[in-house]
Each structure stands twice: as C-alpha cells, then as structure tokens.
Design a protein around this motif. Structure first.
Motif, PDB file in Angstrom:
ATOM      1  N   PRO A  82     -13.327 -10.813  -1.479  1.00 17.36           N
ATOM      2  CA  PRO A  82     -12.847  -9.969  -2.589  1.00 17.36           C
ATOM      3  C   PRO A  82     -11.694  -9.057  -2.186  1.00 17.36           C
ATOM      4  O   PRO A  82     -10.760  -8.840  -2.963  1.00 17.36           O
ATOM      5  CB  PRO A  82     -14.096  -9.162  -2.962  1.00 17.36           C
ATOM      6  N   TYR A  83     -11.739  -8.540  -0.971  1.00 21.21           N
ATOM      7  CA  TYR A  83     -10.678  -7.639  -0.503  1.00 21.21           C
ATOM      8  C   TYR A  83      -9.402  -8.413  -0.194  1.00 21.21           C
ATOM      9  O   TYR A  83      -8.289  -7.950  -0.464  1.00 21.21           O
ATOM     10  CB  TYR A  83     -11.159  -6.872   0.732  1.00 21.21           C
ATOM     11  N   ILE A  84      -9.574  -9.597   0.393  1.00 22.59           N
ATOM     12  CA  ILE A  84      -8.414 -10.432   0.709  1.00 22.59           C
ATOM     13  C   ILE A  84      -7.648 -10.766  -0.565  1.00 22.59           C
ATOM     14  O   ILE A  84      -6.410 -10.654  -0.626  1.00 22.59           O
ATOM     15  CB  ILE A  84      -8.875 -11.728   1.417  1.00 22.59           C
ATOM     16  N   LEU A  85      -8.368 -11.165  -1.612  1.00 26.61           N
ATOM     17  CA  LEU A  85      -7.723 -11.554  -2.864  1.00 26.61           C
ATOM     18  C   LEU A  85      -7.098 -10.357  -3.570  1.00 26.61           C
ATOM     19  O   LEU A  85      -5.962 -10.431  -4.058  1.00 26.61           O
ATOM     20  CB  LEU A  85      -8.738 -12.234  -3.782  1.00 26.61           C
ATOM     21  N   ALA A  86      -7.812  -9.234  -3.618  1.00 26.30           N
ATOM     22  CA  ALA A  86      -7.272  -8.043  -4.278  1.00 26.30           C
ATOM     23  C   ALA A  86      -5.991  -7.572  -3.596  1.00 26.30           C
ATOM     24  O   ALA A  86      -5.002  -7.216  -4.252  1.00 26.30           O
ATOM     25  CB  ALA A  86      -8.319  -6.924  -4.273  1.00 26.30           C
ATOM     26  N   ILE A  89      -3.013  -9.917  -4.507  1.00 26.73           N
ATOM     27  CA  ILE A  89      -2.490  -9.721  -5.865  1.00 26.73           C
ATOM     28  C   ILE A  89      -1.591  -8.482  -5.907  1.00 26.73           C
ATOM     29  O   ILE A  89      -0.479  -8.511  -6.462  1.00 26.73           O
ATOM     30  CB  ILE A  89      -3.648  -9.592  -6.873  1.00 26.73           C
ATOM     31  N   ALA A  90      -2.054  -7.384  -5.318  1.00 28.66           N
ATOM     32  CA  ALA A  90      -1.259  -6.155  -5.321  1.00 28.66           C
ATOM     33  C   ALA A  90       0.033  -6.325  -4.523  1.00 28.66           C
ATOM     34  O   ALA A  90       1.096  -5.831  -4.924  1.00 28.66           O
ATOM     35  CB  ALA A  90      -2.084  -5.003  -4.748  1.00 28.66           C
ATOM     36  N   ALA A  91      -0.032  -7.032  -3.383  1.00 24.27           N
ATOM     37  CA  ALA A  91       1.167  -7.263  -2.576  1.00 24.27           C
ATOM     38  C   ALA A  91       2.184  -8.103  -3.334  1.00 24.27           C
ATOM     39  O   ALA A  91       3.398  -7.846  -3.260  1.00 24.27           O
ATOM     40  CB  ALA A  91       0.789  -7.950  -1.266  1.00 24.27           C
ATOM     41  N   ALA A  92       1.705  -9.103  -4.070  1.00 27.08           N
ATOM     42  CA  ALA A  92       2.612  -9.947  -4.846  1.00 27.08           C
ATOM     43  C   ALA A  92       3.343  -9.128  -5.911  1.00 27.08           C
ATOM     44  O   ALA A  92       4.549  -9.320  -6.150  1.00 27.08           O
ATOM     45  CB  ALA A  92       1.838 -11.094  -5.498  1.00 27.08           C
ATOM     46  N   ILE A  93       2.634  -8.206  -6.555  1.00 22.20           N
ATOM     47  CA  ILE A  93       3.270  -7.328  -7.542  1.00 22.20           C
ATOM     48  C   ILE A  93       4.363  -6.486  -6.874  1.00 22.20           C
ATOM     49  O   ILE A  93       5.478  -6.346  -7.395  1.00 22.20           O
ATOM     50  CB  ILE A  93       2.216  -6.429  -8.213  1.00 22.20           C
ATOM     51  N   ILE A 117       7.556   1.364  -3.398  1.00 23.23           N
ATOM     52  CA  ILE A 117       7.099  -0.029  -3.449  1.00 23.23           C
ATOM     53  C   ILE A 117       6.800  -0.545  -2.050  1.00 23.23           C
ATOM     54  O   ILE A 117       5.878  -1.344  -1.850  1.00 23.23           O
ATOM     55  CB  ILE A 117       8.152  -0.912  -4.146  1.00 23.23           C
ATOM     56  N   LEU A 118       7.558  -0.070  -1.054  1.00 18.48           N
ATOM     57  CA  LEU A 118       7.245  -0.424   0.330  1.00 18.48           C
ATOM     58  C   LEU A 118       5.841   0.051   0.688  1.00 18.48           C
ATOM     59  O   LEU A 118       5.075  -0.660   1.349  1.00 18.48           O
ATOM     60  CB  LEU A 118       8.280   0.192   1.271  1.00 18.48           C
ATOM     61  N   ALA A 119       5.491   1.256   0.229  1.00 17.61           N
ATOM     62  CA  ALA A 119       4.144   1.774   0.467  1.00 17.61           C
ATOM     63  C   ALA A 119       3.094   0.899  -0.211  1.00 17.61           C
ATOM     64  O   ALA A 119       2.039   0.593   0.368  1.00 17.61           O
ATOM     65  CB  ALA A 119       4.043   3.216  -0.040  1.00 17.61           C
ATOM     66  N   LEU A 120       3.377   0.485  -1.459  1.00 14.74           N
ATOM     67  CA  LEU A 120       2.444  -0.391  -2.175  1.00 14.74           C
ATOM     68  C   LEU A 120       2.261  -1.709  -1.443  1.00 14.74           C
ATOM     69  O   LEU A 120       1.130  -2.178  -1.252  1.00 14.74           O
ATOM     70  CB  LEU A 120       2.961  -0.647  -3.597  1.00 14.74           C
ATOM     71  N   MET A 121       3.367  -2.319  -1.018  1.00 14.02           N
ATOM     72  CA  MET A 121       3.276  -3.606  -0.331  1.00 14.02           C
ATOM     73  C   MET A 121       2.496  -3.481   0.969  1.00 14.02           C
ATOM     74  O   MET A 121       1.631  -4.312   1.273  1.00 14.02           O
ATOM     75  CB  MET A 121       4.674  -4.164  -0.056  1.00 14.02           C
ATOM     76  N   ASP A 122       2.804  -2.441   1.739  1.00 12.97           N
ATOM     77  CA  ASP A 122       2.130  -2.300   3.022  1.00 12.97           C
ATOM     78  C   ASP A 122       0.653  -2.002   2.861  1.00 12.97           C
ATOM     79  O   ASP A 122      -0.179  -2.528   3.618  1.00 12.97           O
ATOM     80  CB  ASP A 122       2.807  -1.205   3.847  1.00 12.97           C
ATOM     81  N   ASN A 126      -2.273  -4.618   4.156  1.00 14.22           N
ATOM     82  CA  ASN A 126      -3.354  -4.158   5.022  1.00 14.22           C
ATOM     83  C   ASN A 126      -4.721  -4.412   4.418  1.00 14.22           C
ATOM     84  O   ASN A 126      -5.692  -4.663   5.141  1.00 14.22           O
ATOM     85  CB  ASN A 126      -3.180  -2.673   5.335  1.00 14.22           C
ATOM     86  N   VAL A 127      -4.832  -4.336   3.085  1.00 10.63           N
ATOM     87  CA  VAL A 127      -6.104  -4.656   2.427  1.00 10.63           C
ATOM     88  C   VAL A 127      -6.487  -6.103   2.706  1.00 10.63           C
ATOM     89  O   VAL A 127      -7.666  -6.429   2.876  1.00 10.63           O
ATOM     90  CB  VAL A 127      -6.007  -4.405   0.909  1.00 10.63           C
ATOM     91  N   SER A 128      -5.494  -6.993   2.802  1.00  6.21           N
ATOM     92  CA  SER A 128      -5.767  -8.398   3.106  1.00  6.21           C
ATOM     93  C   SER A 128      -5.924  -8.647   4.597  1.00  6.21           C
ATOM     94  O   SER A 128      -6.797  -9.407   5.031  1.00  6.21           O
ATOM     95  CB  SER A 128      -4.640  -9.292   2.567  1.00  6.21           C
ATOM     96  N   PHE A 129      -5.079  -8.021   5.422  1.00  4.50           N
ATOM     97  CA  PHE A 129      -5.055  -8.300   6.852  1.00  4.50           C
ATOM     98  C   PHE A 129      -6.401  -8.053   7.523  1.00  4.50           C
ATOM     99  O   PHE A 129      -6.925  -8.914   8.225  1.00  4.50           O
ATOM    100  CB  PHE A 129      -4.003  -7.420   7.547  1.00  4.50           C
ATOM    101  N   GLN A 130      -6.964  -6.854   7.321  1.00  6.39           N
ATOM    102  CA  GLN A 130      -8.161  -6.491   8.067  1.00  6.39           C
ATOM    103  C   GLN A 130      -9.350  -7.403   7.748  1.00  6.39           C
ATOM    104  O   GLN A 130     -10.008  -7.900   8.667  1.00  6.39           O
ATOM    105  CB  GLN A 130      -8.497  -5.018   7.823  1.00  6.39           C
ATOM    106  N   PRO A 131      -9.655  -7.670   6.462  1.00  9.12           N
ATOM    107  CA  PRO A 131     -10.765  -8.588   6.187  1.00  9.12           C
ATOM    108  C   PRO A 131     -10.524  -9.996   6.729  1.00  9.12           C
ATOM    109  O   PRO A 131     -11.469 -10.685   7.097  1.00  9.12           O
ATOM    110  CB  PRO A 131     -10.848  -8.583   4.658  1.00  9.12           C
TER     111      PRO A 131
END
Length: 486
Positions: A82-86, A89-93, A117-122, A126-131
């Motif tokens: 769930p964290y990887i997918l969320a 999606i946010a990074a793609a936006i 937006i750089l903050a949003l992407m990063d 990170n929400v995807s990387f760690q899981p």
C-alpha cells in the motif's frame, strides 16, 4: 515454532523488486535535471545545494515514519505494497507538475514552485523506497539475500540509464528543443518527466499485482516469533511522547553494524550529493568552456540577453550530464550482475571497499580530461558533436558506476542479517538517517565551499567528492559483518 522461509524462483525475486525500475527512472530524471531546471528558473550555484536539501530532509522525515507504519500494517492489500503504490502515485503527480513551474507564475514564483514540487517528489519517492527495501527483506530468504539486493541494484540501474538519457533522446532523436529561456523549462525535459511518470506507475503496479506478501502468521513463523504476541503489542496505543521515547530508544540500541555502516554511508553519500548537484555546472564550465559568471542570476539580469552560444553550450552540457549519468548507471547495472557472486567468494566487506575506491578514482578522473577539440560521437541512436573531454568522461564513469552498484546493495545485505525481524521496517527507516544526514551536511556546506573556496569553479567541488569517497572506502574496514564471521 519457526519454519523455513520458502526459496523464491528467479522471476519471483525479480517481480519483488521490479517496481524499483520505475521509481529509480523518476529519481534519475530528477538527479540529472533538477539542477538544470532550477538554474533555468533562476537559482545560482551557491543556492543549488540548498534547494537540493529538500531531498534528504524529506527522506529523514518520511522513511522512519513509513517504515514504522508498514511494520504495523496488515490488510488485504499487503504489508508494504500500500505504501509503495501510494508513493508512486504521488511521485507521478509531482513529475507532471515539476517542469510546469512557469505556468503558475501568476500565483507563485517559478523557483519557489519548483522547490515545493521537488519536496513533493522526494517525499513520494521516499514513501516508495523504504517499503521496497523492507519488502525484499520480508520476502527473500537469507540464502538469496545477496541475489535479491543485486537484482534490486540491477533494476535500479536499468531505470536510471533510461531515465538519464531520455531528455537527450527526445532532443537528438525525436527533435524536441533542449534550450530554455530564464524562467522556463526545455521541452525535452518537460516531456521526459511526463514519460517518467508513466513508467513509474506502470512498473510499481507490476510489483503490486505480481507479488503476494506473506500473511502475518507465516511471516512471524519464518522468524520464530509469536504472531499473537506481536499483534497484542501493536494494538497498544501509545502517546506521542511514548512513541518518541521508543524511537530514540531504538536509535540508541541500534545494532553495532548499523553504527559502523553509518560512517561509510556518511562519506559515500556526501560525495554522491555533490556529484548530483554540481556535475552539470562542472562539465559546462570545465569542458564546454562556459564561464562561471553565466550561472550568476545577477549577471544574467544585468546583461539582459544571454548569447545563443551560451544557451547552446548549457543545453548540450545538460544533455551530456544525462548521458554520463546513464553511463555510470549502465556500468552499475553490469557490475550488479556479478556483485553477489563476488561478495559470496571474496566477502562483502572487501568487495564493498574496493568498489568505493573505484568511485573515488572516478571522481578524480573528472579533472583528468581537458581536450576541448570537437569530435563526432556515434551513440547508436544518433550522432553528436561534443568536446573530446566529454567523451573521455565515460572512463571515470566506470568507477562511479561500480561504487554506485555497491552502495545500493552491500550496506543493506550486510545490515539485514543484524536486524530484529519485527522491527525491520523501522530500522531500515532509521538507517535512512545515514543517507539523509550526509546529504544535508553536504547541502549546507558545499555551496559555501564552492563560492568561498573554489570561486564557483565547480570542477573542484567534484574533486572534494573524490576525497570523501576515498574515506568511505577506508571506513568499510571497521564494519563488522556478522554473517561473514559465522
């Protein structure tokens, strides 16, 4: 009572990590182009490193929180997925919005919007990387751990190669413009970010739908842990003060191996941060011959119109940064194929240390080539004319690629065996401090060093990165690898 974690087929291990290809695709686009984008939007060389601080700060905040939350998450969608997918999606936006900062100029300054937006992407990366890191630890048995992290490193670098060269391909094959006026972003970069967002989502969805995480009872049984006892502990609600106290307790009682790896991580990630931020101005100045003053917003404002030759040189150098970043990622991908076998035969510490030493030599190699004679280069997809020194940069990229492959795999392979199973996620998140902290230190001081010590000659800050990577190589000697001592 414990039971053996099942062995996975090669393709099962592959599927577990496949989403990393897309996450790194987006991350590579960011690494190769954010300095270029922010510079076009009006940032000077000194402030570039300060803008880049957003990345490690987001990692510092997000990864431990996500790691702890994913340790406690068990639902029909999985534990880590769930964290990887969320995050994807946010990074793609964020990737769709990043190159469009100029559109929002009526509401907010483009450079400030770009930073947001750089903050949003990063944060999203990170929400995807760690899981993803924890997913490999969860799913792959100990005997396949070197293989699992090596495949992860391979996929990361395949994504990085494609993401890094994409703006160049869109310029030299598709025909999109690669230059931009101040306050705008080049069309080739804009469309590269759109395509990157698509690849990111697609690859993450592949992992989400092709990987079935172990249910709680099996997961804990593989580790000899009472699932009901863990469930009761996790149901106990704690106050914010209690949660913070537990977090700092974990920090104090972290495994000795993690503390020792933190020193290696500091020097290696300090160097990587400098390379990502300052490779573009370094080769633009040193190889394309663009004076440092053309990176000064005050000077650009004073002259009014930037000569077309300067714009062309900046555009060509910016594209070439993508090419050499793709090159080190390609070399890293190739090295990843043999990395686990080398580690199994010669030991993880020796392979890790020599790999970082190769990276140090690679950084020193940036300054070894200064032949500015134009040459025609056949890149298979197109031919371009660049200075000979730019072509020679492929040689030091071999060393950088070897070190990058090891940095992506070896610390986690060494660390995974020393972590308690029930807290793998939160400890992996805490371990991200050893990635974020050196980047924050580098971001705070490298810009000042560049302007005050090196007079904005960016090639010298790359040499400083080489010294730091050399220290990282030596530091590996002091790391205790429990598995290799058994």
């Amino acid at each position: 009572m414990s039971k053996q974690k099942p062995q996975l087929s090669f393709w099962q291990v592959w599927n577990v990590s496949f989403g990393f290809l897309g996450v790194q695709f987006g991350f590579a686009l960011q690494n190769a182009n954010v300095s270029r984008i922010l510079s076009d939007l009006g940032a000077d060389l000194h402030s570039l490193s300060l803008f880049w601080l957003v990345a490690p700060i987001m990692g510092l905040i997000v990864q431990p929180l996500v790691g702890s939350a994913s340790d406690r998450t068990w639902n029909r969608f999985g534990r880590r997925k769930p964290y990887i997918l969320a995050g994807a999606i946010a990074a793609a936006i964020g990737m769709v919005l990043m190159p469009n900062a100029g559109i929002f100029v009526a509401f907010i300054a483009p450079m400030l919007f770009g930073a947001m937006i750089l903050a949003l992407m990063d944060a999203s990366f990170n929400v995807s990387f760690q899981p993803f890191r924890s997913l490999v630890s969860d799913m792959v048995p100990a005997k396949q751990r070197n293989l699992g992290y090596s495949i992860q490193s391979l996929l990361i670098n395949i994504g990085a190669v494609i993401g890094s060269i994409l703006p160049f391909v869109l310029t030299n094959v598709v025909g999109l413009e690669n230059t931009a006026k101040v306050g705008e972003v080049a069309p080739s970069v804009t469309w590269a970010f759109y395509l990157g967002a698509t690849v990111l989502l697609g690859s993450v969805l592949w992992t989400v739908f092709r990987t079935k995480e172990h249910p709680p009872e099996d997961f804990y049984a593989y580790r000899g842990i009472d699932a009901k006892e863990v469930e009761q502990q996790q149901k106990q609600k704690k106050s914010l003060t209690g949660s913070l106290a537990e977090f700092f307790k974990l920090m104090k009682t972290m495994p000795q191996t993690m503390k020792q790896l933190a020193i290696v991580q500091f020097f290696s990630w300090f160097a990587l941060f400098i390379m990502w931020v300052y490779s573009m101005p370094a080769i633009t100045q040193y190889i394309w011959g663009v004076e440092a003053k053309w990176f000064d917003p005050d000077y650009l404002h004073a002259v009014g119109t930037v000569p077309q030759a300067i714009l062309d040189a900046k555009g060509a150098a910016g594209d070439w940064v993508g090419i050499i970043f793709a090159a080190y990622s390609l070399f890293a991908a190739v090295f990843s194929v043999v990395l686990s076998k080398l580690a199994d035969k010669f030991g993880r510490k020796l392979v890790y240390s020599l790999s970082l030493f190769a990276g140090a030599l690679g950084y020193f190699g940036f300054m070894a080539f200064n032949n500015l004679e134009p040459v025609v280069v056949d890149l298979f997809i197109t031919t371009v004319t660049v200075p000979q020194a730019a072509v020679n940069l492929f040689i030091p990229m071999i060393g950088v690629g070897i070190s990058w492959a090891a940095i992506l795999a070896m610390p986690y392979a060494i660390l995974a065996g020393s972590l308690p199973a029930a807290k793998t996620g939160v400890y992996m998140g805490i371990f991200n401090f050893t990635i974020a902290a050196p980047q924050i230190v580098s971001g705070l001081f490298s810009g000042w060093i560049l302007s005050s010590v090196f007079n904005n000659e960016a090639i010298y800050i790359i040499m400083l990165a080489g010294v730091s990577m050399l220290f990282a190589s030596v530091s590996v000697y002091f790391v205790k690898d429990d598995q290799e001592q058994n």
